[in-house]
Design an enzyme around this catalytic site. Structure first.
Site, PDB file in Angstrom:
ATOM      1  N   LYS A 111      37.974  75.871 -24.669  1.00  0.00           N
ATOM      2  CA  LYS A 111      37.855  74.238 -24.498  1.00  0.00           C
ATOM      3  C   LYS A 111      37.523  73.975 -26.012  1.00  0.00           C
ATOM      4  O   LYS A 111      38.000  72.857 -26.436  1.00  0.00           O
ATOM      5  CB  LYS A 111      36.611  73.901 -23.792  1.00  0.00           C
ATOM      6  CG  LYS A 111      37.244  73.783 -22.297  1.00  0.00           C
ATOM      7  CD  LYS A 111      36.511  72.610 -21.451  1.00  0.00           C
ATOM      8  CE  LYS A 111      36.858  72.571 -19.885  1.00  0.00           C
ATOM      9  NZ  LYS A 111      35.985  71.663 -19.285  1.00  0.00           N
ATOM     10  N   LYS A 194      47.375  77.786 -15.025  1.00  0.00           N
ATOM     11  CA  LYS A 194      46.722  77.289 -14.103  1.00  0.00           C
ATOM     12  C   LYS A 194      47.166  75.731 -13.891  1.00  0.00           C
ATOM     13  O   LYS A 194      47.376  75.094 -14.869  1.00  0.00           O
ATOM     14  CB  LYS A 194      45.266  77.128 -14.166  1.00  0.00           C
ATOM     15  CG  LYS A 194      44.187  77.483 -13.082  1.00  0.00           C
ATOM     16  CD  LYS A 194      42.916  77.616 -13.435  1.00  0.00           C
ATOM     17  CE  LYS A 194      42.494  76.182 -13.753  1.00  0.00           C
ATOM     18  NZ  LYS A 194      40.836  76.268 -13.523  1.00  0.00           N
ATOM     19  N   LYS A 197      44.335  69.299 -14.462  1.00  0.00           N
ATOM     20  CA  LYS A 197      44.380  67.935 -14.606  1.00  0.00           C
ATOM     21  C   LYS A 197      44.794  67.563 -16.033  1.00  0.00           C
ATOM     22  O   LYS A 197      45.315  66.457 -16.458  1.00  0.00           O
ATOM     23  CB  LYS A 197      42.901  67.401 -14.616  1.00  0.00           C
ATOM     24  CG  LYS A 197      42.376  67.129 -13.068  1.00  0.00           C
ATOM     25  CD  LYS A 197      40.909  66.894 -13.045  1.00  0.00           C
ATOM     26  CE  LYS A 197      40.432  67.170 -11.836  1.00  0.00           C
ATOM     27  NZ  LYS A 197      38.927  67.409 -11.754  1.00  0.00           N
TER      28      LYS A 197
HETATM   29  P1  AMP Z   1      38.002  70.718 -11.997  1.00  0.00           P
HETATM   30  O1  AMP Z   1      39.239  70.250 -11.896  1.00  0.00           O
HETATM   31  O2  AMP Z   1      37.992  71.647 -13.281  1.00  0.00           O
HETATM   32  O3  AMP Z   1      36.700  69.908 -12.177  1.00  0.00           O
HETATM   33  O4  AMP Z   1      37.563  71.710 -10.796  1.00  0.00           O
HETATM   34  C1  AMP Z   1      37.099  71.318  -9.579  1.00  0.00           C
HETATM   35  C2  AMP Z   1      37.406  72.269  -8.565  1.00  0.00           C
HETATM   36  O5  AMP Z   1      38.592  72.673  -8.287  1.00  0.00           O
HETATM   37  C3  AMP Z   1      36.549  73.614  -9.186  1.00  0.00           C
HETATM   38  O6  AMP Z   1      36.119  74.502  -7.919  1.00  0.00           O
HETATM   39  C4  AMP Z   1      37.922  74.691  -9.429  1.00  0.00           C
HETATM   40  O7  AMP Z   1      37.592  75.885  -9.510  1.00  0.00           O
HETATM   41  C5  AMP Z   1      38.846  74.033  -8.680  1.00  0.00           C
HETATM   42  N1  AMP Z   1      40.346  74.154  -9.427  1.00  0.00           N
HETATM   43  C6  AMP Z   1      40.711  73.553 -10.338  1.00  0.00           C
HETATM   44  N2  AMP Z   1      41.865  73.826 -10.641  1.00  0.00           N
HETATM   45  C7  AMP Z   1      42.357  74.892  -9.952  1.00  0.00           C
HETATM   46  C8  AMP Z   1      43.535  75.708  -9.742  1.00  0.00           C
HETATM   47  N3  AMP Z   1      44.633  75.374 -10.367  1.00  0.00           N
HETATM   48  N4  AMP Z   1      43.639  76.445  -8.567  1.00  0.00           N
HETATM   49  C9  AMP Z   1      42.658  76.361  -7.916  1.00  0.00           C
HETATM   50  N5  AMP Z   1      41.391  75.880  -8.005  1.00  0.00           N
HETATM   51  C10 AMP Z   1      41.329  75.207  -8.794  1.00  0.00           C
END
Ligand code: AMP
Ligand code: TRP
Length: 332
Positions: A111, A194, A197
């Site tokens: 990051k 991946k 967002k």
């Molecule tokens: P975040 O969007 O980084 O706040 O992630 C929120 C939750 O979603 C966390 O438990 C991440 O591990 C899961 N997550 C985010 N992106 C992915 C993805 N592409 N595939 C699977 N899990 C995801």
């Protein structure tokens, strides 16, 4: 019964990766654990957030959790900044965790990028705050995606060091729960990255707010290769985009990848994509409709969060008292 804590950042749209990798598992876990689900706005501001957008995303994520089936009566659903104890315990952990531990965190390196000198101090200390989230409630289990395993390891180290340093048994050492066949959903534009967002292309992801037309368009435009689908999983090995779409199809149907592949083996992508769209729409359609309804009723979402915050503060208070006592803060 164990206690679960998990968090999601209010930074932009919730997408299918968040749903299949995290939220859907949470919906299932609420039946066998006592759960706290937190929208981690303090974590979000470790990188710049537009204030109005942050507020909007916080409500939208809350709506997404409710629409996906998380019951706010049975679980504690709240936003992090409504419980001061997260920041207070994080400070104590800033003094427990070692620089050397944080220097190993790969997410900070990713990051912060090349311009590390210019990253916020909060981004560096982020894993200590995450440890505080979990341990403020003495959570025993933490459902996380692959990407958060290293941070959870650190939380375990912090719990142990705190207990050792002060000769107490204050904190349980939390266990990871890594669930589901879709632990990692990849971008629709690049099967090696991946779904995220923060990807600038909206075609890279299916958002939980996308309607049937948007889903159909994104699946139709998803990157593929010219070969039809193989008969065996080994046939997906060097085909990241095909592997991702089959993985998605499997996760949406709640099948293992092998079982899912036998349904579509030998088909050209043109046919498979129609099938995949139908399945995605049937899973996301109802969630999507409920999110729209909740978006039109922000007072209801705010009330749910307010109540969750009250319950979370009540659970946190005795733990924080215990920590302050152990550390030696004067109580007047
Ligand atoms: P975040 O969007 O980084 O706040 O992630 C929120 C939750 O979603 C966390 O438990 C991440 O591990 C899961 N997550 C985010 N992106 C992915 C993805 N592409 N595939 C699977 N899990 C995801
Ligand atoms: N860091 C996690 C993420 O980006 C979100 C998070 C914050 C979290 N605190 C947590 C996850 C505590 C599990 C437990 O996905």
């Amino acid at each position: 019964m164990g206690r679960i804590f998990s968090g999601v950042q209010p930074t932009g749209n919730l997408h299918l990766g968040n749903y299949l990798g995290a939220i859907r598992n949470w919906v299932r876990l609420q039946h066998s654990f006592e759960c706290l689900f937190c929208i981690v706005d303090l974590h979000a501001i470790t990188v710049w957030q537009d204030p109005a957008e942050l507020r909007k995303s916080t409500r939208e994520v809350a709506a997404g959790l409710l629409a996906a089936g998380i019951d706010p009566a049975r679980n504690v659903v709240f936003h992090q900044s409504s419980v001061p104890g997260h920041a207070q315990l994080a400070w104590v952990f800033n003094c427990v965790a070692r620089l050397g531990w944080l220097n190993r965190m790969t997410q900070f390196k990713e990051k912060a990028g090349k311009d590390r000198e210019n990253a916020s101090v909060g981004l560096y200390a982020y894993p200590n705050l995450m440890a505080a989230d979990i341990l403020l409630y003495k959570a025993t289990h933490v459902p996380v995606g692959e990407d958060q395993k290293q941070h959870l390891e650190l939380a375990r180290d912090i719990a142990q060091k705190f207990n050792n340093d002060f000769g107490v048994g204050t904190f349980p050492v939390p266990e990871p729960l890594i669930l589901g066949p879709a632990a990692r959903v990849m971008s629709l534009r690049d099967g090696t990255r991946k779904m995220s967002k923060s990807d600038p292309s909206d075609y890279s992801r299916i958002n939980m707010t996308d309607d049937a037309d948007a889903i159909a368009l994104k699946v139709r435009k998803a990157k593929t290769d010219p070969e039809p689908l193989p008969d065996t999983l080994a046939g997906l090995d060097a085909r990241p985009e095909a592997a991702n779409l089959v993985g998605l199809y499997a996760a949406l149907l709640d099948l293992d990848r092998e079982g899912a592949l036998t349904r579509v083996a030998g088909r050209p992508f043109s046919e498979f994509k129609v099938e995949l769209t139908d399945v995605a729409v049937s899973v996301l359609g109802p969630i999507n409709a409920e999110m729209k309804r909740l978006a039109a009723d922000p007072a209801h979402v705010d009330a749910v969060l307010r109540e969750g915050g009250e319950r979370a503060r009540a659970l946190a208070a005795p733990v924080l008292d215990e920590v302050f006592e152990v550390v030696g803060f004067l109580k007047t």
